[in-house]
Design a protein around this motif. Structure first.
Motif, short mmCIF file in Angstrom:
data_model
loop_
_atom_site.label_atom_id
_atom_site.label_comp_id
_atom_site.label_asym_id
_atom_site.label_seq_id
_atom_site.Cartn_x
_atom_site.Cartn_y
_atom_site.Cartn_z
N LEU A 76 0.86 -1.18 0.00
CA LEU A 76 0.00 0.00 0.00
C LEU A 76 0.89 1.23 0.00
CD1 LEU A 76 -2.79 1.51 0.61
CD2 LEU A 76 -2.15 1.30 3.00
N PHE A 77 0.72 2.07 -1.00
CA PHE A 77 1.44 3.35 -1.01
C PHE A 77 0.73 4.33 -0.10
CE2 PHE A 77 3.43 2.10 -5.08
CZ PHE A 77 4.74 2.40 -4.74
N LEU A 78 1.50 4.96 0.78
CA LEU A 78 0.94 5.96 1.67
C LEU A 78 1.78 7.20 1.45
CD1 LEU A 78 -1.10 6.36 3.94
CD2 LEU A 78 0.66 5.71 5.56
N THR A 79 1.20 8.20 0.80
CA THR A 79 2.06 9.26 0.29
C THR A 79 1.37 10.60 0.20
OG1 THR A 79 3.27 9.97 -1.66
CG2 THR A 79 1.48 8.46 -2.01
N THR A 80 2.17 11.65 0.21
CA THR A 80 1.61 12.98 -0.01
C THR A 80 1.55 13.32 -1.48
OG1 THR A 80 3.84 13.76 0.38
CG2 THR A 80 2.26 14.09 2.16
N LEU A 81 2.13 12.46 -2.31
CA LEU A 81 2.12 12.73 -3.75
C LEU A 81 0.73 12.44 -4.30
CD1 LEU A 81 5.45 11.32 -5.18
CD2 LEU A 81 4.78 13.68 -4.85
N ASP A 82 -0.04 13.50 -4.52
CA ASP A 82 -1.39 13.27 -5.01
C ASP A 82 -1.58 13.84 -6.41
OD1 ASP A 82 -1.30 15.92 -4.41
OD2 ASP A 82 -3.32 16.02 -3.60
N GLY A 83 -0.49 13.93 -7.13
CA GLY A 83 -0.59 14.38 -8.52
C GLY A 83 -1.45 13.41 -9.29
N ILE A 84 -2.09 13.92 -10.36
CA ILE A 84 -3.04 13.06 -11.05
C ILE A 84 -2.38 11.87 -11.72
CG2 ILE A 84 -5.03 14.56 -11.35
CD1 ILE A 84 -3.81 15.86 -13.60
N ASN A 85 -1.07 11.94 -11.95
CA ASN A 85 -0.41 10.77 -12.55
C ASN A 85 0.23 9.87 -11.51
OD1 ASN A 85 -1.00 11.55 -15.17
ND2 ASN A 85 0.77 12.93 -15.23
N ASP A 86 0.39 10.39 -10.29
CA ASP A 86 1.16 9.65 -9.29
C ASP A 86 0.50 8.34 -8.91
OD1 ASP A 86 3.09 11.61 -9.23
OD2 ASP A 86 2.06 12.78 -7.71
N ARG A 87 -0.82 8.35 -8.76
CA ARG A 87 -1.52 7.13 -8.36
C ARG A 87 -1.32 6.04 -9.42
NH1 ARG A 87 -6.31 4.86 -9.28
NH2 ARG A 87 -6.87 6.57 -10.65
N VAL A 88 -1.57 6.45 -10.69
CA VAL A 88 -1.42 5.49 -11.78
C VAL A 88 0.00 4.94 -11.81
CG1 VAL A 88 -1.55 5.23 -14.28
CG2 VAL A 88 -3.18 6.70 -13.11
N GLU A 89 0.96 5.85 -11.62
CA GLU A 89 2.37 5.44 -11.65
C GLU A 89 2.66 4.43 -10.55
OE1 GLU A 89 6.70 7.66 -11.71
OE2 GLU A 89 4.93 8.76 -11.08
N GLY A 90 2.13 4.70 -9.35
CA GLY A 90 2.35 3.80 -8.22
C GLY A 90 1.74 2.43 -8.46
N LEU A 91 0.52 2.41 -8.99
CA LEU A 91 -0.15 1.13 -9.22
C LEU A 91 0.51 0.38 -10.36
CD1 LEU A 91 -3.91 2.07 -8.69
CD2 LEU A 91 -2.24 1.20 -7.05
N GLU A 92 0.94 1.12 -11.38
CA GLU A 92 1.58 0.44 -12.52
C GLU A 92 2.92 -0.16 -12.13
OE1 GLU A 92 1.63 3.22 -15.72
OE2 GLU A 92 -0.40 2.67 -16.37
N ALA A 93 3.60 0.47 -11.17
CA ALA A 93 4.89 -0.05 -10.73
C ALA A 93 4.72 -1.35 -9.95
CB ALA A 93 5.62 0.99 -9.89
N GLY A 94 3.48 -1.67 -9.55
CA GLY A 94 3.26 -2.92 -8.84
C GLY A 94 2.60 -2.75 -7.48
N GLY A 95 2.22 -1.51 -7.13
CA GLY A 95 1.51 -1.28 -5.88
C GLY A 95 0.10 -1.86 -5.95
N ASP A 96 -0.46 -2.22 -4.79
CA ASP A 96 -1.80 -2.79 -4.78
C ASP A 96 -2.85 -1.76 -4.42
OD1 ASP A 96 -1.29 -5.91 -4.98
OD2 ASP A 96 0.29 -5.01 -3.76
#
Lengths: 225, 459
Positions: A76-96
């Protein structure tokens, strides 16, 4: 449940680990990316909570390394990065899952539980049961106490999600993301309205309420008996 | 511009390059011409010697040695003016006639330095081109032409060419410089404008001559880039202003609440209630903050590159399904008529939020009993989306302002909402090149989304 928290900010780390401990989890904290990767690679945790921006090695690099090495622990990514691409980037890298700071603690607990319960290989269960409620996923039918309940497709999806997480809290945001694919916070009561409709069909005429509201957190379907 | 600097300018280097290329080509041309001309003159001379030789040989054949001797002497006496040389030698090798001393006997063409006999004195030796012929009975006849004239002609040609070459190289340098300066002056103008902009005057633009050449295109592109930078900077400025303006009020309220709860004599229940309210306040502030940043991010267009095909029909249907029960609970009605299979290129998440915000706006501002109508049609040229209601509508002079950040109609001040929902709509519409319009629905408000043709945005 054994949780690895990779977080460099001592305040946040203390807050999160205290909260998780109080909810009955065992928490191990890593203060930077390298330690985090080292501990996570041991595969001795049920869930990893990962910050995106860490000293020595950032979250994306850690998860890519883990996944490349075949480590399948839910992250689970827990982050202050809430840019509109950041979530997609995190999930694509393998985050659940991806949760943005600041967050309500109930949201974190609910998501961590949901991750832990996510089986490594989804068994193709076709009939789901909670109490006297039965969902047949192949026939798309719902019965309670033997009586047929007619649901619209979206209501079916909503109930299925609750039932798959039976006994665990699902939050409003989790429902918005998974049922409607809304990755923003609507200002209206969509979730409340749809849950109330679903209750009208699933619970109202049966005496025992299966769908329960967990105050300040979300909803939970469980057999109270 | 000092001299070493001048030597380093592109103008000078270009001019030098022009001159070098021009000079080299002129030189090649000159070598070829020089060779052709000298060769021609030389052959002419040999030809005229040959003709004279034939005519003298003819004299000999018809009249014998005596006639030849007379003829040679006659021609020799006239030869001073034309620099011609004649010699007749006996078979014994003695000088018989002509204006030269003896020569080695040989047939054919040769060059030789000789001292002409003139008025009995020895003249300075000169280079002469000869043709000799040994006559059948052993007499030797030679005819020559002074090479001085030919050499002088050569020199003349050479001098003319050197002067012409020098002049043309000078002209090439000058012309090249003029051309380069004209060209580079415009580049220099671009440089000067850039420096002004770097110093902080973002309003400056590069002058475009309207000649539609490469420099004009460069200028136009730079200007467009500057426009973009300026609008981004203004947008950043706007965000800072918005944050300063609209977050200060709720932050002040939060602070008051915390201060109040800190007062002695509060009960635990009061504490908890106040802390809950404080958390709710904080969430509102964070939501406003997130929305502001999100709009700024959308306006920065970082997502345009990731556009994919999005099914608008599905999107409209999902939103209609999601919000119809919400409307019903508020005593409103949400109806939808959606054409099937309508696609555009875009970002599904953003388009969903755009449509949701428009619908939520209608739900929030319409009274109980209102009907909200969502329509998606294929339109004559491109898809058209409409969300209309029969609520209070938006006054005409306010219609353009509703998309501004934090703008709220006077009568809406009391309803919840950040005033950012429609700004986000405008931002999403802008990057998707969706023509957004607010009209009078007579009665009510009508939001129209004129979608671009498939594949149009982001290309």
């Amino acid at each position: 449940m054994k949780i690895l928290l990779v977080e460099d900010d001592p305040d946040t780390a203390a807050y999160v680990s205290k909260g998780l401990s109080e909810s009955g989890h065992v928490v191990e904290v890593a203060k930077d990316g390298r330690d985090g990767l080292f501990l996570a690679a041991g595969e001795s945790h049920d869930v990893v909570i990962l910050d995106r921006m860490l000293p020595k090695m950032d979250g994306i690099a850690i998860i890519k390394t883990l996944r490349a090495a075949g480590v399948r622990t839910p992250v689970l990514f827990l982050t202050t990065l809430d840019g509109i691409n950041d979530r997609v980037e995190g999930l694509e890298a393998g985050g659940d899952d991806y949760l943005i700071k600041p967050f309500a603690f109930a949201e974190l607990i609910a998501r961590v539980s949901a991750l832990n319960r996510r089986p490594p290989i989804v068994p193709m269960q076709t009939v789901l049961k909670v109490g006297d409620l039965e969902m047949d996923l192949t026939r798309r039918t719902v019965t309670r106490a033997g009586r047929r309940i007619d649901l619209q497709p979206r209501e079916f999806k909503l109930l299925e999600y609750l039932v798959r997480h039976a006994g665990h809290v699902v939050t409003r945001t989790m429902l918005l993301e998974n049922i409607w694919d809304f990755h923003f916070d609507p200002r209206t009561t969509i979730v409340e309205t749809h849950i109330s409709r679903l209750r009208g069909k699933v619970d109202r005429d049966f005496g025992v309420e299966l769908i329960q509201t967990v105050r300040g957190a979300g909803y939970c379907i469980r057999d109270p008996s | 511009v000092t001299l070493p600097n001048f030597l380093r300018t592109a103008a000078f280097k270009l001019a030098l390059l022009y001159a070098t290329i021009f000079g080299l080509s002129s030189f090649v041309l000159f070598v070829f011409l020089y060779w052709s001309i000298t060769n021609y003159v030389f052959e002419q001379t040999r030809g005229s010697i040959g003709l004279e030789m034939s005519s003298l040989a003819e004299e000999w054949r018809t009249g014998g040695e005596k006639t030849l001797e007379k003829e040679v002497n006659e021609r020799s006496s006239k030869a001073d003016s034309v620099s011609s040389y004649y010699l007749l030698q006996s078979p014994a090798g003695e000088h018989v006639a002509g204006n030269l001393g003896t020569l080695p006997v040989r047939d054919g063409s040769f060059e030789q330095l000789v001292a002409p006999l003139r008025a009995g004195t020895n003249q300075p030796r000169v280079a002469v081109l000869f043709e000799g012929r040994i006559l059948p009975d052993g007499w030797f006849l030679a005819i020559g032409r002074d090479l001085k004239d030919i050499r002088e002609a050569y020199d003349l040609v050479l001098r003319a060419f050197v002067i012409a070459l020098g002049a043309s190289v000078a002209l090439a340098i000058l012309g090249g410089m003029l051309m380069s300066f004209g060209f580079l002056k415009r580049i220099e103008a671009i440089n000067r404008t850039s420096e002004t902009i770097i110093r902080g005057d973002l309003g400056q633009r590069i002058a475009v001559l309207g000649t539609h050449d490469e420099l004009d295109r460069l200028g136009n592109n730079l200007n467009r880039m500057l426009d973009r930078i300026q609008s981004l900077m203004e947008s950043m400025q706007q965000v800072s202003n918005d944050i300063a303006h609209d977050l200060r009020t709720p932050l002040a309220r939060l602070r008051q609440r915390l201060e109040r709860v800190r007062w002695p004599g509060s009960k635990l229940a009061d504490y908890q209630r106040e802390v809950d309210s404080a958390i709710a306040d904080t969430d509102d502030i964070l939501a406003t903050f997130a929305a502001t940043l999100r709009i700024a991010q959308i306006e920065a267009r970082s997502r345009v590159a990731g556009f994919k095909a999005v099914c608008l029909s599905d999107l409209f249907t999902t939103i209609a399904e999601a919000y119809a029960p919400v409307a019903e609970d508020q005593g409103q009605r949400l109806v939808a008529s959606v054409a099937a299979g309508v696609n555009i290129q875009g970002d599904a998440d953003l388009l969903t939020q755009m449509l949701a915000n428009i619908v939520e706006n209608a739900l929030r501002h319409c009274p109980s009993g209102a009907t909200i109508d969502m329509r998606l049609s294929n339109g004559p040229h491109a898809p058209l989306g409409v969300v209309s209601d029969d609520g209070p509508g938006i006054p005409e002079d306010e219609r353009a302002k509703v998309f501004r950040r934090f703008y709220r109609l006077e009568r809406s001040r009391t309803t919840p909402g950040s005033g950012l929902g429609l700004s986000l709509v405008a931002a999403v519409a802008d990057i998707h090149e969706i023509g957004l319009a607010v009209r009078d629905n007579e009665p009510g408000a009508r939001f129209e989304m004129q979608f671009p043709l498939r594949g149009a945005p982001g290309l």
